[in-house]
Design a protein around this motif. Structure first.
Motif, PDB file in Angstrom:
ATOM      1  N   VAL A  13      -3.495  -4.171   9.873  1.00  0.00           N
ATOM      2  CA  VAL A  13      -3.941  -3.181   8.895  1.00  0.00           C
ATOM      3  C   VAL A  13      -3.699  -3.690   7.473  1.00  0.00           C
ATOM      4  O   VAL A  13      -4.536  -3.483   6.573  1.00  0.00           O
ATOM      5  CB  VAL A  13      -3.230  -1.826   9.120  1.00  0.00           C
ATOM      6  CG1 VAL A  13      -3.563  -0.840   7.999  1.00  0.00           C
ATOM      7  CG2 VAL A  13      -3.643  -1.238  10.461  1.00  0.00           C
ATOM      8  N   ILE A  14      -2.561  -4.350   7.258  1.00  0.00           N
ATOM      9  CA  ILE A  14      -2.272  -4.920   5.937  1.00  0.00           C
ATOM     10  C   ILE A  14      -3.340  -5.948   5.567  1.00  0.00           C
ATOM     11  O   ILE A  14      -3.856  -5.970   4.432  1.00  0.00           O
ATOM     12  CB  ILE A  14      -0.875  -5.557   5.912  1.00  0.00           C
ATOM     13  CG1 ILE A  14       0.205  -4.467   5.975  1.00  0.00           C
ATOM     14  CG2 ILE A  14      -0.680  -6.411   4.653  1.00  0.00           C
ATOM     15  CD1 ILE A  14       1.610  -4.999   6.151  1.00  0.00           C
ATOM     16  N   GLU A  16      -6.451  -4.192   4.763  1.00  0.00           N
ATOM     17  CA  GLU A  16      -6.313  -3.527   3.470  1.00  0.00           C
ATOM     18  C   GLU A  16      -6.526  -4.509   2.311  1.00  0.00           C
ATOM     19  O   GLU A  16      -7.237  -4.210   1.343  1.00  0.00           O
ATOM     20  CB  GLU A  16      -4.919  -2.891   3.369  1.00  0.00           C
ATOM     21  CG  GLU A  16      -4.631  -2.181   2.064  1.00  0.00           C
ATOM     22  CD  GLU A  16      -3.203  -1.669   1.984  1.00  0.00           C
ATOM     23  OE1 GLU A  16      -2.830  -1.119   0.932  1.00  0.00           O
ATOM     24  OE2 GLU A  16      -2.445  -1.838   2.970  1.00  0.00           O
ATOM     25  N   SER A  62      -1.300   5.046   6.471  1.00  0.00           N
ATOM     26  CA  SER A  62      -1.458   4.773   7.905  1.00  0.00           C
ATOM     27  C   SER A  62      -0.603   3.593   8.343  1.00  0.00           C
ATOM     28  O   SER A  62       0.111   3.664   9.350  1.00  0.00           O
ATOM     29  CB  SER A  62      -2.926   4.505   8.236  1.00  0.00           C
ATOM     30  OG  SER A  62      -3.708   5.644   7.957  1.00  0.00           O
ATOM     31  N   ARG A  63      -0.690   2.480   7.587  1.00  0.00           N
ATOM     32  CA  ARG A  63       0.082   1.299   8.020  1.00  0.00           C
ATOM     33  C   ARG A  63       1.573   1.508   7.852  1.00  0.00           C
ATOM     34  O   ARG A  63       2.365   1.031   8.663  1.00  0.00           O
ATOM     35  CB  ARG A  63      -0.375   0.035   7.313  1.00  0.00           C
ATOM     36  CG  ARG A  63      -0.507   0.093   5.808  1.00  0.00           C
ATOM     37  CD  ARG A  63       0.582  -0.634   5.096  1.00  0.00           C
ATOM     38  NE  ARG A  63       0.141  -0.910   3.731  1.00  0.00           N
ATOM     39  CZ  ARG A  63       0.983  -1.022   2.723  1.00  0.00           C
ATOM     40  NH1 ARG A  63       2.282  -0.856   2.903  1.00  0.00           N
ATOM     41  NH2 ARG A  63       0.528  -1.280   1.498  1.00  0.00           N
ATOM     42  N   GLU A  95      -2.930   2.821   3.303  1.00  0.00           N
ATOM     43  CA  GLU A  95      -1.525   2.522   2.987  1.00  0.00           C
ATOM     44  C   GLU A  95      -0.589   3.450   3.747  1.00  0.00           C
ATOM     45  O   GLU A  95       0.407   3.007   4.337  1.00  0.00           O
ATOM     46  CB  GLU A  95      -1.291   2.661   1.481  1.00  0.00           C
ATOM     47  CG  GLU A  95       0.136   2.338   1.063  1.00  0.00           C
ATOM     48  CD  GLU A  95       0.359   2.524  -0.427  1.00  0.00           C
ATOM     49  OE1 GLU A  95       1.537   2.564  -0.840  1.00  0.00           O
ATOM     50  OE2 GLU A  95      -0.631   2.649  -1.180  1.00  0.00           O
ATOM     51  N   THR A 100       0.416  -3.181  12.388  1.00  0.00           N
ATOM     52  CA  THR A 100       0.708  -3.016  10.958  1.00  0.00           C
ATOM     53  C   THR A 100       0.243  -4.238  10.172  1.00  0.00           C
ATOM     54  O   THR A 100      -0.375  -4.113   9.099  1.00  0.00           O
ATOM     55  CB  THR A 100       2.224  -2.809  10.741  1.00  0.00           C
ATOM     56  OG1 THR A 100       2.655  -1.657  11.459  1.00  0.00           O
ATOM     57  CG2 THR A 100       2.543  -2.625   9.268  1.00  0.00           C
TER      58      THR A 100
END
Length: 222
Positions: free
Chosen positions: A159-160, A163, A181-182, A179, A156
């Motif tokens: 991914v953030i 992003e 997805s995470r 957004e 997570t």
């Protein structure tokens, strides 16, 4: 003619101690153990029971285990069922189980708790404690669930970062998908922890229910 009861000097000193001053009681017993053993039985037993209780209360569990059987065996041999308004035998057995648990002797603790439940199948304290002991049987389930959750939380975080640094500046059209997805990955991590803990508890609950069911049917259980 009325003859007043005589109490020995060392017993009078014991009575002068605050029953909640556990460290003081322990020190008193260990300083005067030889003289205490020579007291009349009633006086000796009261001092001994107070000492064993004090050991438990201060968390001296290994020392408690060395002495609690003395109280249990003495109460049996002298047919002491009730002591100071309590079932002494059951109280000492329960505390023995607690000391075994705290010294990580889980199977021995379970055995003592099983004996308590053979005496009283409705003993809620023993039931709850037995479940707690049985939960030590399945550490891999919970640790695996927690390991998966940690991986998902790290994913997570990755991914953030992706992003913030890449998706929103250059691929805004995919930002909503990322957004979702995470957030989904994070929620799955939380669910892994909850499921691991719940399943861990359910296995212990099932074992205890099976044990109590067998007792009600009168089956012999080791």
């Amino acid at each position: 003619m009325y003859k007043p009861t005589y109490y020995s000097k060392i017993y009078r000193t014991f009575l002068s101690l605050d029953e909640m001053a556990f460290q003081e009681l322990i020190h008193f017993f260990e300083e005067n153990e030889k003289e205490i053993r020579e007291l009349d039985f009633e006086e000796y037993f009261e001092v001994l029971a107070a000492y064993v209780t004090a050991l438990f209360e201060v968390g001296a569990y290994r020392e408690h285990l060395l002495m609690v059987d003395v109280v249990i065996e003495t109460s049996i041999s002298n047919n002491i069922v009730e002591y100071k308004g309590e079932d002494l035998f059951r109280r000492m057995l329960f505390r023995k189980a607690a000391s075994l648990y705290h010294t990580r002797q889980f199977q021995k603790a379970e055995h003592v708790l099983a004996e308590l439940l053979r005496m009283d199948r409705e003993d809620q304290g023993a039931i709850l404690f037995l479940k707690k002991c049985l939960r030590t049987h399945y550490p891999q389930i919970r640790s695996n669930a927690h390991a998966v959750a940690v991986f998902l939380f790290l994913l997570t975080a990755f991914v953030i970062a992706l992003e913030v640094l890449l998706i929103r500046p250059f691929y805004e059209m995919h930002a909503k998908t990322v957004e979702v997805s995470r957030n989904s990955i994070f929620v799955i991590g939380i669910l892994c922890i909850l499921f691991g803990n719940l399943y861990h508890r359910l296995l212990a609950e099932r074992e205890v229910r099976g044990f109590l069911k067998a007792l009600r049917k009168g089956k012999q259980i080791d």
